[in-house]
Each structure stands twice: as C-alpha cells, then as structure tokens.
Design an enzyme around this catalytic site. Structure first.
Site, short mmCIF file in Angstrom:
data_model
loop_
_atom_site.label_atom_id
_atom_site.label_comp_id
_atom_site.label_asym_id
_atom_site.label_seq_id
_atom_site.Cartn_x
_atom_site.Cartn_y
_atom_site.Cartn_z
N SER A 172 46.02 19.34 -27.67
CA SER A 172 45.41 20.58 -27.78
C SER A 172 46.50 21.56 -28.19
O SER A 172 47.52 22.12 -27.64
CB SER A 172 44.51 20.54 -26.46
OG SER A 172 43.66 21.83 -27.48
N LYS A 173 45.76 21.98 -30.13
CA LYS A 173 46.75 23.13 -30.15
C LYS A 173 46.30 24.66 -29.55
O LYS A 173 46.60 25.72 -29.79
CB LYS A 173 46.84 22.51 -31.60
CG LYS A 173 46.93 21.97 -32.05
CD LYS A 173 49.16 21.94 -31.99
CE LYS A 173 49.78 20.87 -32.16
NZ LYS A 173 50.21 19.86 -30.96
N LYS A 209 31.86 17.90 -24.47
CA LYS A 209 30.65 19.50 -25.12
C LYS A 209 29.43 19.13 -24.81
O LYS A 209 28.64 19.98 -24.69
CB LYS A 209 31.04 18.92 -26.39
CG LYS A 209 31.76 19.74 -27.24
CD LYS A 209 31.91 19.86 -28.93
CE LYS A 209 33.41 20.37 -29.10
NZ LYS A 209 33.79 20.49 -30.92
N ASP A 244 31.76 25.99 -34.03
CA ASP A 244 32.55 25.44 -35.38
C ASP A 244 32.01 25.25 -36.27
O ASP A 244 32.81 24.92 -37.44
CB ASP A 244 32.42 23.67 -34.10
CG ASP A 244 33.18 23.10 -33.14
OD1 ASP A 244 34.56 23.77 -32.74
OD2 ASP A 244 32.15 22.48 -32.63
N GLY A 272 27.76 12.86 -42.24
CA GLY A 272 28.06 12.71 -41.02
C GLY A 272 26.85 13.69 -40.26
O GLY A 272 26.05 14.30 -41.39
N GLY A 317 28.17 15.99 -33.97
CA GLY A 317 27.96 16.90 -32.79
C GLY A 317 28.67 18.08 -34.03
O GLY A 317 28.30 19.23 -34.29
N ALA A 318 29.99 17.62 -34.65
CA ALA A 318 30.28 18.82 -35.49
C ALA A 318 29.15 18.82 -37.00
O ALA A 318 29.35 19.96 -37.16
CB ALA A 318 30.97 17.81 -36.59
N THR A 372 23.79 6.06 -39.60
CA THR A 372 22.82 5.66 -39.10
C THR A 372 21.93 7.23 -39.58
O THR A 372 21.69 7.48 -39.50
CB THR A 372 22.82 5.99 -37.99
OG1 THR A 372 24.27 5.56 -37.09
CG2 THR A 372 21.23 5.56 -36.47
N ALA A 399 18.50 7.72 -39.27
CA ALA A 399 17.90 8.25 -39.11
C ALA A 399 18.32 9.41 -38.37
O ALA A 399 17.86 10.86 -38.61
CB ALA A 399 17.12 7.24 -37.54
P1 NDP Z 1 30.39 12.26 -33.63
O1 NDP Z 1 31.19 11.52 -32.64
O2 NDP Z 1 29.69 14.14 -32.47
O3 NDP Z 1 30.15 11.88 -34.39
C1 NDP Z 1 30.32 10.61 -35.09
C2 NDP Z 1 29.97 10.46 -37.19
O4 NDP Z 1 30.88 9.88 -37.27
C3 NDP Z 1 28.81 10.05 -36.12
O5 NDP Z 1 27.54 10.88 -38.12
C4 NDP Z 1 28.86 8.15 -36.74
O6 NDP Z 1 28.24 8.13 -38.03
C5 NDP Z 1 30.21 9.16 -37.89
N1 NDP Z 1 30.34 8.24 -38.16
C6 NDP Z 1 31.44 7.38 -37.65
N2 NDP Z 1 32.35 6.31 -37.97
C7 NDP Z 1 31.85 6.17 -39.04
C8 NDP Z 1 32.56 5.02 -40.32
N3 NDP Z 1 33.65 4.69 -40.24
N4 NDP Z 1 31.74 5.25 -41.85
C9 NDP Z 1 30.58 5.48 -41.58
N5 NDP Z 1 30.20 7.20 -40.82
C10 NDP Z 1 31.36 7.06 -39.34
O7 NDP Z 1 31.93 12.98 -33.90
P2 NDP Z 1 31.96 14.82 -33.68
O8 NDP Z 1 30.86 15.39 -35.01
O9 NDP Z 1 32.40 15.52 -33.30
O10 NDP Z 1 33.28 14.68 -34.71
C11 NDP Z 1 33.54 14.38 -36.46
C12 NDP Z 1 34.53 15.06 -36.91
O11 NDP Z 1 34.84 15.79 -37.29
C13 NDP Z 1 36.37 14.44 -36.03
O12 NDP Z 1 37.07 13.93 -37.09
C14 NDP Z 1 35.97 15.52 -35.37
O13 NDP Z 1 37.69 15.28 -35.08
C15 NDP Z 1 36.18 16.44 -36.44
N6 NDP Z 1 35.98 18.12 -35.31
C16 NDP Z 1 36.81 18.30 -35.98
C17 NDP Z 1 37.14 20.14 -35.29
C18 NDP Z 1 38.01 21.83 -35.71
O14 NDP Z 1 38.00 22.19 -35.66
N7 NDP Z 1 38.87 20.83 -37.53
C19 NDP Z 1 36.08 20.03 -34.38
C20 NDP Z 1 34.93 19.36 -34.44
C21 NDP Z 1 35.20 17.89 -34.66
P3 NDP Z 1 27.06 7.19 -37.11
O15 NDP Z 1 25.80 8.24 -36.42
O16 NDP Z 1 26.17 6.07 -37.83
O17 NDP Z 1 26.69 6.10 -35.74
#
Ligand code: NDP
Length: 273
Positions: A15-16, A66, A102, A127, A130-131, A153, A155
């Site tokens: 963590s930063k 979270k 976020d 995507g 959560g983000a 996904t 849905a």
């Molecule tokens: P979640 O686990 O909540 O969501 C993951 C998402 O990625 C889902 O929509 C999932 O789809 C999709 N996904 C995962 N793998 C694949 C793939 N191979 N191909 C297509 N879709 C994929 O993660 P978060 O929302 O928490 O985080 C998402 C990104 O945001 C991460 O990279 C995280 O590091 C970054 N982030 C950055 C922050 C910052 O301050 N810069 C703060 C918070 C997050 P499905 O629903 O189909 O599973």
C-alpha cells in the site's frame, strides 16, 4: 494529541496510502499518524474494534475488506450505498460513517489532472465490479452524452444500467455489442490487468483523440493500454492519479483541509517504476 488513522487490507505491504497521507499531513501541518494494518481473513471487525479502542479516528479500506467495511458502518453515504462498498470510514463515538471516494477520485483525476471533461462525451466503462459501481454516480454527475457499461457477466452491467437509468443515457451490454461503436473516453475498470489479461474489448472502440484510462496502477503498459496504443490512442493514463485523489478526498473529509495532490502523484509514480 496525535490523531490516528490507517489503511486496512490483506495483503497490505504494497500500500502507498501511508506515504500519500504522510505527505498530505506534512504539507497541511496536521498532527496525525497514518499506519498500515494487515487485517486477518475473516477478522475485519475485530481489527477495527481494536483500532478504535486505541483512539483511531478513521480508516481507509482496501481489498478484500470494502464490503466488510460497508457492513460494519452505522451510517453510509449515498456513494457508498450505490457502490455497496466503503473505502473510507470515520469514527465518532459509537457512530461509524462509511464513504466511497474511488469514483470521485477517478473523476477528479480525469477532469482536473488530465484536463479531459466528460460532459457531452461518449464514455465506455469496462467492468461492473466495485470500482465501476463506485464510478457510476460521479460519472453521471458529469453529464456524459452516453455511458456504456460493458461487462463479461452481462447481468452485472445491466444492474448498473438499472441503477443509473433515472439520471442519464446509460446502457449495459456485453463485449460483443461494442462492435462498430467508438468512444471518447474508455475506462478499464476490470481486474484483468492485475493478471496481465485483456478484457475482450474490440480495438475499434477508441475514437480519434480518445483517452484510454486503466484503473490499475503500477503495472506499466497493461494489455489494455497496449491495445489502445496500437489502435493509435496517444492519451494513456493509469490509476495512480485516482489513488492519490481518493486519498485527498478522505483526508479532506477527516481533517477539513484538502491537500494539493501534484507532489504525491509524482512521488508515487516514481516509487512504482
Ligand atoms: P472487482 O473484483 O470488484 O471486479 C472485477 C471486474 O473485472 C468484474 O467486472 C469482472 O467481470 C471483471 N473481470 C475480471 N477479469 C476479467 C477478464 N479477464 N476479462 C474481462 N473482465 C474481467 O474489482 P474492483 O472493481 O475492485 O477493481 C477493478 C480494477 O480497478 C482493479 O484493476 C483495481 O486494481 C482497480 N482499482 C483501482 C483503484 C485506484 O485507486 N486506482 C481503486 C479501486 C480499484 P465479471 O463481473 O464478469 O466477473
């Protein structure tokens, strides 16, 4: 007396946040300490109870806690409710207030630091985790011409569409529906980059002059950013600015003073290289 804050996650060594908040505290002359807590799996509530018992005033929350933080709170902001997750908490006696910065941090980085307004633009959000959920309301507040949310996904993308439908031109879809469409700003809010994977987005989505924004940070030129670059996109960004801006929002919420973020963004960018 020195006020105590921390970030909690697992793992937490990467963590930063302590570095960022340490810089903010020094720049703003705040008497506070900010540490990192490795919360045990399944032991979030106990770790937070212990932190509060020692006088802790607030926490940032990172993966995988979270949702636990959202459940732990006694009050939740609208942004936290929409995201169903919290990335910051404030403690005031028995009150535990949950927030999610976020999305506002992301919008601030894009509009203020990168100078890219979302108003009137065609925006693609990849995507629906959560983000992406956290970004939904702050994006819509910018009044884009259209917000398309594509998710593996489908849905889950449609769920976000339903959440935003009352406010703007929001559409959820699958990746195959993106064929033949172009966008002014494309956000990768999938976690694919954390495993060096590419979401199945067509290279044709990047309009001329497009900004391609990768929410992950410290991963260099991710497969998504490489796809955008190969498609002729020159404006590429990763999530360092978002990270620092969400920290600044939490800092302002806790301390009543908003720090300048430029020095921290530069420092974290260097620290990650
Ligand atoms: P979640 O686990 O909540 O969501 C993951 C998402 O990625 C889902 O929509 C999932 O789809 C999709 N996904 C995962 N793998 C694949 C793939 N191979 N191909 C297509 N879709 C994929 O993660 P978060 O929302 O928490 O985080 C998402 C990104 O945001 C991460 O990279 C995280 O590091 C970054 N982030 C950055 C922050 C910052 O301050 N810069 C703060 C918070 C997050 P499905 O629903 O189909 O599973």
């Amino acid at each position: 007396m020195t006020d105590r804050y921390a970030v909690i996650g697992n793992p937490i060594g990467f963590s930063k946040s302590p570095l960022i908040h340490g810089m903010f505290a020094q720049a703003c002359g705040q008497d506070m300490e900010y540490t990192a807590i490795e919360g045990p799996p399944g032991g979030f509530a106990g770790a937070v109870d212990a932190f509060r018992a020692l006088g802790g005033k607030g926490l940032n929350i990172t993966a995988p806690f979270k949702l636990d933080a959202f459940a732990y709170a006694t009050e939740r902001s609208e942004r936290a409710q929409l995201a169903g997750a919290a990335n910051a908490m404030k403690f005031d006696g028995e009150r535990v207030v949950a927030e999610n910065f976020d999305g506002v941090g992301l919008v601030r980085d894009v509009t203020h630091n990168l100078g890219c307004q979302l108003q009137g633009k065609r925006v693609l959000l990849l995507g629906a985790g959560g983000a992406a959920r956290g970004a939904l309301l702050p994006f819509l507040a910018q009044a884009p011409a259209e917000l398309v949310i594509a998710n593996r996904t489908v849905a889950r993308a449609l769920e976000l569409q339903a959440m935003g439908a009352a406010q703007a031109n929001v559409r959820g879809c699958g990746y195959s529906d993106l064929a033949g469409q172009t966008f002014d700003v494309v956000f990768n809010a999938t976690s694919a980059s954390l495993r060096a994977e590419l979401p199945p987005v067509p290279a044709s989505v990047f309009a001329p002059g497009c900004l391609a924004y990768e929410l992950a940070y410290g991963k260099g030129l991710t497969p998504f950013l490489r796809l955008a670059q190969n498609a002729g996109t020159r404006r590429l960004a990763d999530g360092v600015g978002m990270l620092v801006e969400q920290a600044a929002e939490a800092f302002a919420w806790w301390r009543g003073v908003r720090p300048d973020t430029r020095a921290a963004i530069e420092r974290i960018t260097i620290a990650l290289v």
